[in-house]
Write a protein that holds these residues in place. Structure first.
Motif: not given
Length: 481
Positions: A115-119, A137-143
């Motif tokens: 997910i992070a690399l794709s973003i 990417a960091t924000a989306v994962i930390s959700m």
């Protein structure tokens, strides 16, 4: 690890201060004897938390251990004491456990990395957009996972990119990239109810103090607008501050290479993707589902997800399932689990012992202030405290008092309690403020002056836009206001 002088002092100062408070001649004006004891216990906990005299989760057990010393609490609520046990198994702590396993599933099958690399790959090759991509990417994962996990996963990728570009910590791009990874984790964690343990603690305390049950959607309506507005603005300011636009990046193929190296999605990764989507939809639509199945709460759904992860097969012949005991036990933050129970117990003690009402009377001068100034005042105080005290601790200590304050000054308690809950995430300036800050500071790519300068700007930005978002976006959208 060295036992510092401050820890040694704190170890003895905590109980001594509590005992002195309890034996003060005449007690404390306006506070009943049980309230004095509860205040003494709170002071003891805060001293141990601030000085790190003991591990923070051990201090969170003081509502039980300290209550024995102070004869304050027990199994039941009575005129002499309050319940010090029930909150450690409160519904929201069960939800916390389910959320940890959800994060463990995503991490076990490496879905968070894809997910992070794709973003990052999607945003393009301009320096400022790459910085924003890492932040997004960091924000989306930390959700959906802990802020610390999000940073721990993105930081090595950021360092690899900096290394490939031949840059050092003296380059503005390097500093901005590392800082944004830390700040985005805290900003992204504000968006969802499960974004951080602090949010779960706040929801539990709000239920304990007001009887209001916040669903995933309730929090999302309030928290997500802050993330949507604050993240790009913070990234823009950091990029301007460190002159990222003047950077010549050259070849940034490391991102594409990392993404390519992941290969095709494995069966486990595909199943975990479906699992994550079901979890998101389940939490988001909980209010609608509850109309048909009223016995399914957010907490219950989280535990259903937990159990389901152990029975969903990835390889039936080999007996491999979506989750296993070893991974679940290793990835579950048991310290946070206990912290949450301690925070809820402390909140209950505050309320039942009359401390919240007592503090509210002391802050009664705010009644003459316009509501927007009250919110700004609280945001500033909490944003400063959260740099030196754990976000968790700030929420646990403040919310019970704020609940009483709202009644005293005639404001909707949800306004003030959400203001405290969200501004507790504005810990951007010091390594002690939050684990993401400590992680990036320990990378060696930023200096203290960088963290403080960037953090101050983002903190001020957060405080400035906070009342705007609360009144212009969150309040019109949320039925809680």
């Amino acid at each position: 690890m060295e036992f510092k002088l401050s820890q040694k002092i704190g170890l003895f100062l905590g109980p001594i201060a509590a005992i002195i408070l309890c034996i003060l001649p005449g007690g404390i004006p306006g506070l009943a004897p049980i309230g004095v004891k509860a205040l003494a216990l709170t002071l003891w906990m805060v001293i141990w938390w601030v000085t790190s005299a003991l591990p923070i989760w051990v201090t969170a057990l003081l509502p039980i251990a300290g209550s024995i010393v102070l004869n304050l609490a027990g199994m039941e609520v009575t005129e002499e004491g309050v319940n010090a046990y029930g909150s450690y198994a409160a519904p929201v702590t069960m939800m916390c456990l389910g959320v940890f396993v959800l994060g463990a599933v995503i991490e076990k099958w490496n879905l968070h990395r894809r997910i992070a690399l794709s973003i990052i790959n999607m945003v393009g090759g301009r320096p400022s957009m790459i910085v924003f991509g890492f932040g997004l990417a960091t924000a989306v994962i930390s959700m959906f996972m802990s802020n610390t996990t999000a940073v721990a996963m993105l930081l090595p990728i950021a360092i690899a990119l900096i290394s490939q570009l031949g840059m050092t910590k003296k380059d503005g791009f390097s500093v901005a990239l590392i800082l944004v990874v830390a700040y985005a984790a805290s900003i992204g964690g504000m968006a969802t109810l499960i974004g951080s343990g602090t949010n779960l603690s706040a929801v539990g305390l709000i239920k304990e103090l007001t009887g209001i049950s916040m669903s995933f959607t309730d929090w999302l309506i309030i928290g997500l607008p802050f993330t949507i507005v604050l993240l790009p603005l913070a990234t823009l300011l950091i990029c301007k501050m460190f002159k990222v636009g003047q950077t010549d990046l050259g070849d940034t193929k490391v991102i594409r290479e990392e993404l390519k190296a992941l290969g095709k999605m494995s069966k486990g990764e595909k199943i975990s993707t479906v699992y994550l989507l079901v979890a998101i939809l389940g939490f988001a639509l909980n209010d609608q589902v509850a109309k048909l199945l009223p016995f399914i709460s957010n907490e219950g759904f989280a535990i259903v997800l937990l159990v389901a992860s152990f029975v969903i097969p990835v390889n039936w012949k080999k007996g491999e399932f979506l989750m296993d005991s070893k991974t679940a036990l290793e990835k579950t933050s048991w310290s946070t689990f206990i912290l949450l129970g301690g925070a809820l117990t402390l909140g209950g003690i505050f309320k039942n012992a009359g401390i919240a009402a007592w503090i509210a009377e002391g802050l009664g001068f705010l009644a003459s202030w316009p509501p927007i100034l009250v919110i700004i005042f609280l945001c500033v105080v909490v944003a400063i405290l959260t740099e030196v005290v754990s976000n968790f601790v700030v929420v646990a200590a403040f919310l019970p008092a704020i609940s009483g304050l709202a009644v005293t000054i005639g404001m909707n308690p949800m306004f003030l309690m959400m203001a405290v809950s969200l501004s507790a995430s504005f810990a951007f300036m010091l390594p002690t403020g939050t684990p993401p800050n400590a992680l990036v500071f320990g990378s060696g790519y930023i200096e203290m002056k960088d963290l403080m300068k960037g953090g101050f700007v983002v903190k001020v930005l957060g405080i400035v836009i906070f009342p705007v978002i609360m009144y212009a976006v969150a309040a019109p959208l949320s039925p809680l206001f």
